[in-house]
Design an enzyme around this catalytic site. Sequence first.
Site, PDB file in Angstrom:
ATOM      1  N   GLY A 163       0.771  -1.229   0.000  1.00  0.00           N
ATOM      2  CA  GLY A 163       0.000   0.000   0.000  1.00  0.00           C
ATOM      3  C   GLY A 163       0.800   1.276   0.000  1.00  0.00           C
ATOM      4  O   GLY A 163       0.229   2.372  -0.083  1.00  0.00           O
ATOM      5  N   GLY A 169       4.446  -3.323  -4.019  1.00  0.00           N
ATOM      6  CA  GLY A 169       4.549  -3.580  -5.455  1.00  0.00           C
ATOM      7  C   GLY A 169       4.688  -2.265  -6.185  1.00  0.00           C
ATOM      8  O   GLY A 169       5.699  -1.955  -6.803  1.00  0.00           O
ATOM      9  N   CYS A 213     -13.266   3.121 -28.533  1.00  0.00           N
ATOM     10  CA  CYS A 213     -14.630   3.594 -28.752  1.00  0.00           C
ATOM     11  C   CYS A 213     -15.342   3.696 -27.407  1.00  0.00           C
ATOM     12  O   CYS A 213     -16.236   2.906 -27.087  1.00  0.00           O
ATOM     13  CB  CYS A 213     -15.360   2.642 -29.701  1.00  0.00           C
ATOM     14  SG  CYS A 213     -16.939   3.280 -30.277  1.00  0.00           S
TER      15      CYS A 213
END
Length: 482
Positions: free
Chosen positions: A276, A320, A393
């Site tokens: 975190g 991470g 799109c």
Amino acid sequence: MSHSAHPAGPSHGYPLPTVEPVIAPPDLTVLNPRIWSANVGRQGSEVAVAGLPASQLAAEHGTPLFVLDTEDLRQRARTYATAFTGGDVYYAGKAFLCTTVARLLAEEGLGIDVCTSGELAVALRAGVDPQRLALHGNNKSVAELRLAVESGVGRIVLDSHTEIDRLAQLAAEAGVRQRVLIRVTVGVEAHTHAFIATAHEDQKFGFSLAAGQAAAAAARVVGHPQLELVGLHSHIGSQIFDTGGFEVAAHRVVGLLAKIRDEHGLELPEIDLGGGQGIAYVDGDDPQPAAEVAARLRKIVERECEMAGLAVPRLSVEPGRAIIGPSMLTLYEVGTVKPVVLDGGTVRNYVSVDGGMSDNIRTALYAADYTVVLANRISDAPPQLSRVVGKHCESGDIVVRDCWLPADLAPGDLLAVAATGAYCFAMSSNYNRIPRPPVVAVTGSRSEVIVRRETLEQLMANDVGWSAADQLAASPVGGVDG
């Protein structure tokens, strides 16, 4: 901008406010070292990674292109390994994982946290010691658990009563005693985005501490001789800039450690406080240095253990984003520039690039902010309020929501988006049947492809189609339309 933490409550569902820049920065060429990797700088008029200019990288590898600064990644890994000496750093593979990155991080002394058989397979293929792997996940399949047990994975983090019984049976069949941790939801959430806050009660991960589920899970594990309960795990969310939430989480986890000792005579030797730790995406983000994070977490755990009369357990973390995030940037080529007049007469340029939400879904998913600069030249044109959008799109296909870019930006220019190492390629897709970009590692003024660009042929490889006989049988009128 600061992200704090607080006891879980209804506010976890509120969206974060978005702030549109109303004042242009004085210099659009500045590269904030807090945001960009250590070896990114200006070479002449261009943004360069370890001496390789953006135009050269784009010419050699095409765009969109993820560019990894490997020396920066190594240094960040070393910094965390050093900061948590005496404990364990498990790199969270979900941020970004390939064999090259897994091998590099293992060389720097890190373990790897994986959560699927695919991530486990990558780590094993990279030669990572299985004892340095931890397996997470709220719905691990029998096949995944069996692969982990048979591969010798060092830690499995348990997430449900079903999984406890399932793993015990698999361990018995394999004739091993599997080391496990219990994931505890502690009622504390990171005050970031509701979808990346993971410790409040109303979510899919872990065993609730408040409802007594975590204590019951511990008793269930202790009752299985094939499982060795070695610790507790907690994770309160992502992109956190202070340790307030960790303090509350550690207090509650240590309280459960004491309860397990009192009820089962078992003093667990490990505590994992998850990941975190935040990174800087834009000016004003102020992440804490790894050494400071480690010192504060140790102090918190030591204090709580002293108050509970417990020996201080081995501390583990799972950063991470904080390791890989700043080490990578993405290069895009501009396709069109469309000025749009807003209410009040303000003009915003919609800058369309050759990638988008298929290679970076975070802006659409989390309203994430990014820093972007013109990469292939320096412009003397005045800054223009801009929005970098993709080619999909989808009106929500936005890469950078609000930014300032030179007013003379034109098709063919290159843009560099900083800090895209975490959760960009990892969450990429083939939306609109667009192949995924490659990942290029840059080391010592040399670039090397570590993940190839997908091709249209690869996209079609799994599209087996129907045979003529199948089409005939499927037709509602007994024949092929048309």
